[in-house]
Design an enzyme around this catalytic site. Sequence first.
Site, PDB file in Angstrom:
ATOM      1  N   THR A  32       0.822  -1.201   0.000  1.00 55.20           N
ATOM      2  CA  THR A  32       0.000   0.000   0.000  1.00 55.20           C
ATOM      3  C   THR A  32       0.859   1.256   0.000  1.00 55.20           C
ATOM      4  O   THR A  32       2.005   1.254   0.461  1.00 55.20           O
ATOM      5  CB  THR A  32      -0.938   0.036   1.223  1.00 55.20           C
ATOM      6  OG1 THR A  32      -0.184   0.340   2.404  1.00 55.20           O
ATOM      7  CG2 THR A  32      -1.661  -1.298   1.402  1.00 55.20           C
ATOM      8  N   ASP A  56      -3.971   6.242   1.963  1.00 50.77           N
ATOM      9  CA  ASP A  56      -3.512   7.400   2.717  1.00 50.77           C
ATOM     10  C   ASP A  56      -3.780   7.060   4.176  1.00 50.77           C
ATOM     11  O   ASP A  56      -4.931   7.055   4.618  1.00 50.77           O
ATOM     12  CB  ASP A  56      -4.282   8.649   2.295  1.00 50.77           C
ATOM     13  CG  ASP A  56      -3.862   9.892   3.072  1.00 50.77           C
ATOM     14  OD1 ASP A  56      -3.177   9.755   4.101  1.00 50.77           O
ATOM     15  OD2 ASP A  56      -4.244  11.003   2.660  1.00 50.77           O
ATOM     16  N   ASN A  83       4.806   0.900   8.311  1.00 46.64           N
ATOM     17  CA  ASN A  83       6.069   1.513   7.923  1.00 46.64           C
ATOM     18  C   ASN A  83       5.910   2.951   7.438  1.00 46.64           C
ATOM     19  O   ASN A  83       6.844   3.737   7.516  1.00 46.64           O
ATOM     20  CB  ASN A  83       6.726   0.673   6.822  1.00 46.64           C
ATOM     21  CG  ASN A  83       7.860   1.392   6.124  1.00 46.64           C
ATOM     22  OD1 ASN A  83       8.937   1.556   6.674  1.00 46.64           O
ATOM     23  ND2 ASN A  83       7.605   1.857   4.893  1.00 46.64           N
ATOM     24  N   SER A 134       9.536   1.977  14.339  1.00 42.77           N
ATOM     25  CA  SER A 134       9.845   3.131  15.171  1.00 42.77           C
ATOM     26  C   SER A 134      11.196   3.665  14.720  1.00 42.77           C
ATOM     27  O   SER A 134      11.450   3.812  13.524  1.00 42.77           O
ATOM     28  CB  SER A 134       9.830   2.739  16.651  1.00 42.77           C
ATOM     29  OG  SER A 134      10.142   3.840  17.463  1.00 42.77           O
ATOM     30  N   TYR A 148       9.719  14.799  15.710  1.00 40.43           N
ATOM     31  CA  TYR A 148       9.827  13.440  15.186  1.00 40.43           C
ATOM     32  C   TYR A 148       9.989  12.434  16.327  1.00 40.43           C
ATOM     33  O   TYR A 148       9.327  11.392  16.349  1.00 40.43           O
ATOM     34  CB  TYR A 148      11.023  13.345  14.236  1.00 40.43           C
ATOM     35  CG  TYR A 148      11.268  11.958  13.693  1.00 40.43           C
ATOM     36  CD1 TYR A 148      10.414  11.395  12.756  1.00 40.43           C
ATOM     37  CD2 TYR A 148      12.370  11.206  14.119  1.00 40.43           C
ATOM     38  CE1 TYR A 148      10.637  10.122  12.254  1.00 40.43           C
ATOM     39  CE2 TYR A 148      12.599   9.938  13.622  1.00 40.43           C
ATOM     40  CZ  TYR A 148      11.725   9.397  12.691  1.00 40.43           C
ATOM     41  OH  TYR A 148      11.946   8.125  12.210  1.00 40.43           O
ATOM     42  N   LYS A 152       7.624   9.204  17.550  1.00 40.88           N
ATOM     43  CA  LYS A 152       8.127   7.839  17.666  1.00 40.88           C
ATOM     44  C   LYS A 152       8.024   7.319  19.105  1.00 40.88           C
ATOM     45  O   LYS A 152       7.780   6.128  19.320  1.00 40.88           O
ATOM     46  CB  LYS A 152       9.575   7.762  17.160  1.00 40.88           C
ATOM     47  CG  LYS A 152       9.701   7.917  15.652  1.00 40.88           C
ATOM     48  CD  LYS A 152       8.880   6.864  14.909  1.00 40.88           C
ATOM     49  CE  LYS A 152       9.088   6.935  13.410  1.00 40.88           C
ATOM     50  NZ  LYS A 152       8.253   5.926  12.694  1.00 40.88           N
ATOM     51  N   THR A 183      18.209   5.048   2.927  1.00 44.49           N
ATOM     52  CA  THR A 183      16.913   5.172   2.256  1.00 44.49           C
ATOM     53  C   THR A 183      16.743   6.619   1.837  1.00 44.49           C
ATOM     54  O   THR A 183      17.661   7.438   1.969  1.00 44.49           O
ATOM     55  CB  THR A 183      15.760   4.773   3.194  1.00 44.49           C
ATOM     56  OG1 THR A 183      15.654   5.756   4.238  1.00 44.49           O
ATOM     57  CG2 THR A 183      16.000   3.395   3.807  1.00 44.49           C
TER      58      THR A 183
END
Length: 279
Positions: A32, A56, A83, A134, A148, A152, A183
Amino acid sequence: MSKVWFITGAGRGIGAQIAKAALAAGDKVVATGRNVQQLVQVYGAHADQVACLALDTTRAQDAAAAAEVAQQRFGRIDVLVNNAGYGQLGLFEEIDSADVERQFHTNVFGLMHVTRAVLPLMRRQRSGHVLNLSSIGGFMGFDGSSVYCAAKFAVEGFSESLALEVAPFGIRVTIVEPGFFRTDFLDKSSVQYGTRRIADYGGSPGEPPRAPYGRHHHKEPGDPAKLGRVVVDLASMAEPPLHFVAGTDALGFARGAFERRRTELEAFASLSVTTDGAF
């Protein structure tokens, strides 16, 4: 028996690598993301094993609809990987309230929406595994990452409590805490910074924000493909860990953070006990 995975944010990065590792293991994947065309490009060669769905995560109705389609297509969901998310970096005072809320809507409430949509199916199956992505920022703070890290930390608290609630149904929960991985997390297309500049912090309009993590972009030690394979291993364990720290850098951060906490705990233990009162 092959598993059915439901993975959010599966178009790139760690999500895509987990999906590819699951496919290599012979499993089926519900991939997704917001961009279905991107998903089709990534998984077009696995059409018989993959369902590419628009999702979404900030919209609860989207999560419910995607879970229903996944059930219709494959009949079950064995592993949920939450994720999807992004990094809102920058100093707290330099981040607008709307951007703080947007971070929580995606990284926390979106994760909850998807989990809420999938859990009824797992409860009926009396089995399942929820893996919530996380970060090392979920157990310690970092300069220029207050919002951020707050999100988390929320994921960690939610996941630890959820694990207790769903254990009677044979559902396991694992919190994956990656260090720095190669990434697009720090790419301009993903990461966000505060838009204000406050002189007291040493910044001025037009200057880059403090703690410019972008200089580490694609120089991180972690290999997302290897993490993808490890997540598949975790999902195969009869007794998976509640917390999994990923990466040598993450191990170093965790050991340091937990030792600092233990030292502080013991240093003030004698004061802590003075708050007890007689009945």
